[in-house]
Each structure stands twice: as C-alpha cells, then as structure tokens.
Design a protein around this motif. Structure first.
Motif, PDB file in Angstrom:
ATOM      1  N   ASN A  27      17.919  16.668 -35.895  1.00 27.64           N
ATOM      2  CA  ASN A  27      16.474  16.797 -36.047  1.00 27.64           C
ATOM      3  C   ASN A  27      16.077  16.201 -37.406  1.00 27.64           C
ATOM      4  O   ASN A  27      16.846  15.492 -38.042  1.00 27.64           O
ATOM      5  N   ILE A  28      14.862  16.522 -37.851  1.00 28.14           N
ATOM      6  CA  ILE A  28      14.418  16.103 -39.183  1.00 28.14           C
ATOM      7  C   ILE A  28      14.566  17.322 -40.090  1.00 28.14           C
ATOM      8  O   ILE A  28      14.281  18.448 -39.674  1.00 28.14           O
ATOM      9  N   PHE A  90      12.380  17.045 -28.492  1.00 28.13           N
ATOM     10  CA  PHE A  90      11.229  16.783 -29.362  1.00 28.13           C
ATOM     11  C   PHE A  90      11.088  17.883 -30.416  1.00 28.13           C
ATOM     12  O   PHE A  90      10.071  17.994 -31.071  1.00 28.13           O
ATOM     13  N   SER A  96       6.833  20.206 -34.374  1.00 28.96           N
ATOM     14  CA  SER A  96       7.524  19.427 -33.332  1.00 28.96           C
ATOM     15  C   SER A  96       6.795  18.097 -33.133  1.00 28.96           C
ATOM     16  O   SER A  96       5.685  17.902 -33.635  1.00 28.96           O
ATOM     17  N   CYS A  97       7.413  17.208 -32.392  1.00 27.90           N
ATOM     18  CA  CYS A  97       6.896  15.838 -32.233  1.00 27.90           C
ATOM     19  C   CYS A  97       5.464  15.815 -31.698  1.00 27.90           C
ATOM     20  O   CYS A  97       5.201  16.341 -30.618  1.00 27.90           O
TER      21      CYS A  97
HETATM   22  C1  HEM Z   1      11.385   9.856 -26.709  1.00 23.80           C
HETATM   23  C2  HEM Z   1      10.587   9.690 -27.757  1.00 23.80           C
HETATM   24  C3  HEM Z   1      10.508  10.616 -28.943  1.00 23.80           C
HETATM   25  C4  HEM Z   1      11.390  11.590 -29.367  1.00 23.80           C
HETATM   26  C5  HEM Z   1      12.725  12.011 -28.751  1.00 23.80           C
HETATM   27  C6  HEM Z   1      10.826  12.172 -30.570  1.00 23.80           C
HETATM   28  C7  HEM Z   1      11.415  13.202 -31.298  1.00 23.80           C
HETATM   29  C8  HEM Z   1      10.885  13.730 -32.463  1.00 23.80           C
HETATM   30  C9  HEM Z   1      11.529  14.750 -33.253  1.00 23.80           C
HETATM   31  C10 HEM Z   1      12.865  15.413 -32.937  1.00 23.80           C
HETATM   32  C11 HEM Z   1      10.710  15.010 -34.301  1.00 23.80           C
HETATM   33  C12 HEM Z   1      10.991  16.009 -35.456  1.00 23.80           C
HETATM   34  C13 HEM Z   1      10.283  17.333 -35.227  1.00 23.80           C
HETATM   35  C14 HEM Z   1      10.628  18.330 -36.299  1.00 23.80           C
HETATM   36  O1  HEM Z   1      10.599  17.970 -37.489  1.00 23.80           O
HETATM   37  O2  HEM Z   1      10.948  19.493 -35.962  1.00 23.80           O
HETATM   38  C15 HEM Z   1       9.552  14.169 -34.186  1.00 23.80           C
HETATM   39  C16 HEM Z   1       8.481  14.172 -35.059  1.00 23.80           C
HETATM   40  C17 HEM Z   1       7.396  13.351 -34.950  1.00 23.80           C
HETATM   41  N1  HEM Z   1       7.132  12.444 -33.937  1.00 23.80           N
HETATM   42 FE1  HEM Z   1       8.334  12.047 -32.375  1.00 23.80          FE
HETATM   43  N2  HEM Z   1       9.618  11.586 -30.829  1.00 23.80           N
HETATM   44  C18 HEM Z   1       9.381  10.633 -29.859  1.00 23.80           C
HETATM   45  C19 HEM Z   1       8.256   9.836 -29.726  1.00 23.80           C
HETATM   46  C20 HEM Z   1       7.164   9.869 -30.568  1.00 23.80           C
HETATM   47  C21 HEM Z   1       5.948   9.078 -30.388  1.00 23.80           C
HETATM   48  C22 HEM Z   1       5.693   8.143 -29.187  1.00 23.80           C
HETATM   49  C23 HEM Z   1       5.137   9.370 -31.434  1.00 23.80           C
HETATM   50  C24 HEM Z   1       3.759   8.882 -31.757  1.00 23.80           C
HETATM   51  C25 HEM Z   1       2.925   8.314 -30.898  1.00 23.80           C
HETATM   52  C26 HEM Z   1       5.820  10.349 -32.276  1.00 23.80           C
HETATM   53  C27 HEM Z   1       5.315  10.881 -33.437  1.00 23.80           C
HETATM   54  C28 HEM Z   1       5.942  11.832 -34.211  1.00 23.80           C
HETATM   55  C29 HEM Z   1       5.382  12.382 -35.457  1.00 23.80           C
HETATM   56  C30 HEM Z   1       4.059  11.964 -36.126  1.00 23.80           C
HETATM   57  C31 HEM Z   1       6.290  13.332 -35.915  1.00 23.80           C
HETATM   58  C32 HEM Z   1       6.180  14.214 -37.178  1.00 23.80           C
HETATM   59  C33 HEM Z   1       5.531  15.561 -36.795  1.00 23.80           C
HETATM   60  C34 HEM Z   1       5.404  16.488 -37.997  1.00 23.80           C
HETATM   61  O3  HEM Z   1       6.188  16.387 -38.930  1.00 23.80           O
HETATM   62  O4  HEM Z   1       4.507  17.373 -37.968  1.00 23.80           O
HETATM   63  N3  HEM Z   1       7.042  10.611 -31.714  1.00 23.80           N
HETATM   64  N4  HEM Z   1       9.680  13.388 -33.048  1.00 23.80           N
END
Ligand code: HEM
Length: 153
Positions: A27-28, A90, A96-97
């Motif tokens: 994860n992050i 996610f 979460s994402c």
């Molecule tokens: C299969 C595709 C994707 C996967 C597996 C994925 C997975 C993740 C994961 C694991 C995190 C970290 C959540 C955490 O810190 O607990 C994250 C954060 C994030 N994702 Fe994704 N993501 C995907 C697609 C996308 C797309 C298409 C977008 C934008 C259009 C996006 C935007 C973001 C953003 C902005 C964050 C930061 C959220 C925050 O810190 O509040 N992601 N994603």
C-alpha cells in the motif's frame, strides 16, 4: 456498464486478476497524526504505518485457495457474483483510492470489449505459463507474454 450485473463470471475474473496481481502489496505508507490505541497496542503520534494489502489479499482465512488464480473466490454456489470483504486492492478507509469507481468501470469496459472483439491464445503451451506477477520494489507487474490475437469479426 449495466450489463456487468448479468456477467458474473467476467466480473469474478476481473476481481480475481486484481487480487492475484496484488499490484500495491505494501500500500502507500501512512503516519499517525495522534497517539492511538489499536487492538491493545499504543501507537505514538508520528509513527509510520505500512498497511500491508498483500496480507489481506492472500489471507488463508479469507480465501479458499489464496495462492491459486481462482475466479470462484467471487462466485457463490449459484455462480452469482459474490463480493469478499477482504478484496481491498484499492485499500480501505478515509484515504483509500479516490479513483476506485473509475478504475473498476474501465477495467470492466476494456476487458469485456477486448474479449468481445478478439480471441486471445498463447503461442506457448499454457502449462508452461507462469501467471504469478513479478515483484518490483514497490509494485507488482504482470509478466510479459507472447499472445496470438485474432479478430472475431
Ligand atoms: C486499478 C487501478 C488502481 C488501483 C489498484 C489503485 C490503488 C490505490 C491504492 C492502493 C491507493 C492508496 C490508498 C491508501 O493510501 O490507503 C491509491 C490512492 C489513490 N489513488 Fe488509486 N488506484 C487505481 C486507480 C486510480 C485512478 C484511475 C485514479 C484517478 C483517477 C486514482 C487516484 C488515486 C488517488 C488521488 C489516491 C490518493 C488518495 C489519498 O491519499 O487520499 N487511482 N490508489
């Protein structure tokens, strides 16, 4: 998109791909903004927390065959789609994402459109194909494969 509900096996395969690929295993990293008590542990303010998604996606108490690719993880006894609460590629919670819904929609549309229009086969004996992903320092990636792609038109 409205067809997704009528395509439980396709939906299950996509979910299982995401589970099995385990794209962001660590994860992050997060950090506590205040001291908290969690399940009997006191975590001081400013502690770096690494919420291992890998441990959930491969938890043997949550998945029947965690180390095998098995779309049945997302199907019930009537072959209807069944979500598993341990499916969290996610992440979970407030951070979460934000792109989850968009990503899930795109995965379904791309995957189903490709399969509707093309037939995919392997140039190699499928028995020799390793479907496990390759682990990098931060993310896991699918292996490279040679595919034979034929138009269904
Ligand atoms: C299969 C595709 C994707 C996967 C597996 C994925 C997975 C993740 C994961 C694991 C995190 C970290 C959540 C955490 O810190 O607990 C994250 C954060 C994030 N994702 Fe994704 N993501 C995907 C697609 C996308 C797309 C298409 C977008 C934008 C259009 C996006 C935007 C973001 C953003 C902005 C964050 C930061 C959220 C925050 O810190 O509040 N992601 N994603």
């Amino acid at each position: 998109m409205k067809h997704r509900k009528k395509m439980p096996f396709t939906d299950a395969v996509i979910h299982e791909c995401q589970r099995f690929l385990d794209v962001v295993p660590l994860n992050i990293f997060h950090c506590t903004t205040a001291m908290i008590n969690f399940r009997g542990y006191t975590i001081p303010k400013g502690t770096v927390v690494i919420p291992l998604l890998h441990s959930v996606l491969f938890d043997k108490t949550k998945w029947e065959t965690p180390h095998s690719f098995n779309p049945g993880h997302f199907l019930d006894e009537n072959n209807c789609f069944k979500m598993n609460p341990a499916f969290m590629p996610f992440s979970a919670g407030k951070r979460s994402c934000v792109g989850e819904n968009l990503a899930r929609m795109k995965l379904f549309l791309f995957f189903s459109t490709l399969l509707q229009n093309f037939t995919f086969s392997s140039t190699d004996d499928p028995a020799n194909i390793h479907i496990s992903p390759v682990a990098g320092s931060f993310i896991k990636l699918p292996r490279l494969y040679k595919l034979l792609v034929k138009s269904r038109a």
